[in-house]
Design an enzyme around this catalytic site. Structure first.
Site, PDB file in Angstrom:
ATOM      1  N   SER A 135       0.865  -1.189   0.000  1.00 30.73           N
ATOM      2  CA  SER A 135       0.000   0.000   0.000  1.00 30.73           C
ATOM      3  C   SER A 135       0.891   1.224   0.000  1.00 30.73           C
ATOM      4  CB  SER A 135      -0.864   0.012   1.267  1.00 30.73           C
ATOM      5  OG  SER A 135      -1.424   1.300   1.452  1.00 30.73           O
ATOM      6  N   TYR A 148      -1.010  -0.322  10.166  1.00 27.68           N
ATOM      7  CA  TYR A 148      -1.190  -0.710   8.757  1.00 27.68           C
ATOM      8  C   TYR A 148       0.082  -0.400   7.956  1.00 27.68           C
ATOM      9  CZ  TYR A 148      -3.450  -0.913   4.124  1.00 27.68           C
ATOM     10  OH  TYR A 148      -3.793  -1.224   2.827  1.00 27.68           O
TER      11      TYR A 148
HETATM   12  N1  LIG Z   1      -8.397  -0.207  -1.652  1.00 27.01           N
HETATM   13  C1  LIG Z   1      -7.366   0.558  -1.364  1.00 27.01           C
HETATM   14  O1  LIG Z   1      -7.487   1.801  -1.294  1.00 27.01           O
HETATM   15  C2  LIG Z   1      -6.007  -0.056  -1.143  1.00 27.01           C
HETATM   16  C3  LIG Z   1      -4.905   0.808  -1.157  1.00 27.01           C
HETATM   17  C4  LIG Z   1      -3.641   0.278  -0.950  1.00 27.01           C
HETATM   18  C5  LIG Z   1      -3.494  -1.081  -0.742  1.00 27.01           C
HETATM   19  N2  LIG Z   1      -4.597  -1.887  -0.733  1.00 27.01           N
HETATM   20  C6  LIG Z   1      -4.357  -3.313  -0.476  1.00 27.01           C
HETATM   21  O2  LIG Z   1      -5.016  -4.087  -1.461  1.00 27.01           O
HETATM   22  C7  LIG Z   1      -5.312  -5.383  -0.921  1.00 27.01           C
HETATM   23  C8  LIG Z   1      -6.750  -5.752  -1.238  1.00 27.01           C
HETATM   24  O3  LIG Z   1      -7.613  -4.849  -0.585  1.00 27.01           O
HETATM   25  P1  LIG Z   1      -8.950  -4.304  -1.270  1.00 27.01           P
HETATM   26  O4  LIG Z   1      -8.780  -2.848  -1.425  1.00 27.01           O
HETATM   27  O5  LIG Z   1      -9.304  -5.115  -2.437  1.00 27.01           O
HETATM   28  O6  LIG Z   1      -9.985  -4.457  -0.068  1.00 27.01           O
HETATM   29  P2  LIG Z   1     -11.052  -5.595   0.273  1.00 27.01           P
HETATM   30  O7  LIG Z   1     -12.024  -5.712  -0.832  1.00 27.01           O
HETATM   31  O8  LIG Z   1     -11.549  -5.280   1.641  1.00 27.01           O
HETATM   32  O9  LIG Z   1     -10.156  -6.909   0.291  1.00 27.01           O
HETATM   33  C9  LIG Z   1      -9.452  -7.379   1.413  1.00 27.01           C
HETATM   34  C10 LIG Z   1      -9.648  -8.861   1.451  1.00 27.01           C
HETATM   35  O10 LIG Z   1      -8.880  -9.435   2.506  1.00 27.01           O
HETATM   36  C11 LIG Z   1      -9.633 -10.504   3.054  1.00 27.01           C
HETATM   37  N3  LIG Z   1      -9.219 -10.714   4.437  1.00 27.01           N
HETATM   38  C12 LIG Z   1      -9.178  -9.806   5.439  1.00 27.01           C
HETATM   39  N4  LIG Z   1      -8.835 -10.405   6.597  1.00 27.01           N
HETATM   40  C13 LIG Z   1      -8.640 -11.718   6.313  1.00 27.01           C
HETATM   41  C14 LIG Z   1      -8.297 -12.847   7.094  1.00 27.01           C
HETATM   42  N5  LIG Z   1      -8.117 -12.754   8.419  1.00 27.01           N
HETATM   43  N6  LIG Z   1      -8.191 -14.045   6.477  1.00 27.01           N
HETATM   44  C15 LIG Z   1      -8.405 -14.168   5.147  1.00 27.01           C
HETATM   45  N7  LIG Z   1      -8.742 -13.128   4.353  1.00 27.01           N
HETATM   46  C16 LIG Z   1      -8.861 -11.917   4.941  1.00 27.01           C
HETATM   47  C17 LIG Z   1     -11.092 -10.038   2.972  1.00 27.01           C
HETATM   48  O11 LIG Z   1     -12.018 -11.127   2.855  1.00 27.01           O
HETATM   49  P3  LIG Z   1     -12.849 -11.694   4.110  1.00 27.01           P
HETATM   50  O12 LIG Z   1     -13.345 -10.520   4.880  1.00 27.01           O
HETATM   51  O13 LIG Z   1     -13.928 -12.515   3.485  1.00 27.01           O
HETATM   52  O14 LIG Z   1     -11.861 -12.528   4.883  1.00 27.01           O
HETATM   53  C18 LIG Z   1     -11.095  -9.251   1.664  1.00 27.01           C
HETATM   54  O15 LIG Z   1     -11.494 -10.067   0.581  1.00 27.01           O
HETATM   55  C19 LIG Z   1      -4.976  -5.301   0.572  1.00 27.01           C
HETATM   56  O16 LIG Z   1      -3.709  -5.868   0.782  1.00 27.01           O
HETATM   57  C20 LIG Z   1      -4.922  -3.818   0.840  1.00 27.01           C
HETATM   58  O17 LIG Z   1      -4.090  -3.504   1.933  1.00 27.01           O
HETATM   59  C21 LIG Z   1      -5.843  -1.411  -0.929  1.00 27.01           C
END
Ligand SMILES: NC(=O)c1ccc[n+]([C@@H]2O[C@H](COP(=O)([O-])OP(=O)(O)OC[C@H]3O[C@@H](n4cnc5c(N)ncnc54)[C@H](OP(=O)(O)O)[C@@H]3O)[C@@H](O)[C@H]2O)c1
Length: 248
Positions: A135, A148
């Site tokens: 991130s 984070y």
């Molecule tokens: N969106 C942004 O602005 C952004 C920016 C920078 C980086 N990122 C990174 O991108 C990646 C994906 O995030 P996203 O934005 O697509 O958000 P998201 O849709 O909330 O995806 C996060 C996923 O992680 C899973 N997860 C969370 N805790 C978990 C656990 N204990 N065990 C297994 N799975 C778990 C969740 O599924 P369940 O709840 O079903 O477990 C969810 O599918 C992350 O690494 C995030 O840090 C996102």
């Protein structure tokens, strides 16, 4: 068609779901991992070869169990996308030890031990690739994001260390570092739409990203064409880490 087998964590929503769709389109068999089985099933329903493996990656034995289950089903693992993450905003007086440990367990420990468990299979792969999803928070210093940001900085460090250690095995390890992307992760705040609008205004290229735009770069690193690329962290963030846009 690409006959490889991939594990994508956090594949039920957002960037992970977009990545699973793109890998499936490229021909890979994808194991979809996250806690919510219904969300994983929803993604798998639209894919050719994917299967679901519900798992809470905060639990210490889950990485090894996930790898074992994938090997039992497919006999190989070529690609690992460490995308799942815990994301909690908290000021330092409010952080508990449990919260600290839980965030590290999902964002750092699980990726590390998924790699460890998958290592024999990755060594046997003709084109092994690990992609970690970091991130912009790894390189920015903002209130409420200490834990984070720490986990993501650790993931980037791990990317480079493992890239060096696993290069003799021809296992590539890289990282994509997204800026703000419109996904469910922003639902931790009271008004996610307002937060995304504010974040978009802080991006030099003028908007937040789409999950598919991150998935594209994850694929670029998984692709066999990237066979001479390892140890890189690629920002895909509209210029977010450059600072807010300025009039010129
Ligand atoms: N969106 C942004 O602005 C952004 C920016 C920078 C980086 N990122 C990174 O991108 C990646 C994906 O995030 P996203 O934005 O697509 O958000 P998201 O849709 O909330 O995806 C996060 C996923 O992680 C899973 N997860 C969370 N805790 C978990 C656990 N204990 N065990 C297994 N799975 C778990 C969740 O599924 P369940 O709840 O079903 O477990 C969810 O599918 C992350 O690494 C995030 O840090 C996102």
């Amino acid at each position: 068609m690409d006959e490889r087998v991939a594990i994508v964590t956090g594949a039920g929503t957002g960037i992970g779901a977009a990545t699973a769709r793109l890998l499936d389109e490229k021909g890979l068999t994808v194991a979809l991992v996250a806690r919510r089985a219904d969300r994983l099933e929803g993604v798998a329903a639209g894919l050719e070869r994917a299967f679901v493996l519900p798992s809470n990656l905060a639990e210490r034995d889950e990485p090894a169990r996930v790898v074992e289950a994938v090997l039992e089903r497919t006999g190989r693992i070529d690609v690992l996308v460490n995308n799942a993450a815990a994301f909690e905003l908290a000021l330092v007086p409010d952080v508990t030890v449990e919260q600290f440990d839980d965030n590290f367990a999902v964002n750092v420990r699980a990726p590390y031990f998924l790699v460890q468990a998958a290592l024999p299979a990755l060594r046997a792969s003709p084109a092994a690739s690990i992609v970690n999803v970091s991130s912009a928070a790894a390189a920015m210093y903002r209130p409420r994001q200490t834990i984070y940001g720490l986990t993501k900085a650790a993931l980037e460090h791990m990317t480079k260390n493992l890239a060096a250690e696993l290069a003799p095995d021809r296992i590539r390890v890289n990282c994509v570092r997204p800026g703000p992307v419109a996904t469910e992760i922003h639902q931790v705040v009271a008004n996610p739409e307002e937060r995304l609008a504010q974040l978009g205004a802080m991006v030099p290229l003028g908007r937040v990203g789409r999950p598919e735009e991150i998935a594209r770069w994850i694929w670029n690193l998984v692709d066999r064409d990237a066979e001479w690329v390892t140890g890189v962290v690629i920002p895909v963030d509209g210029g977010r880490v450059l600072g807010p846009p300025e009039a010129v």
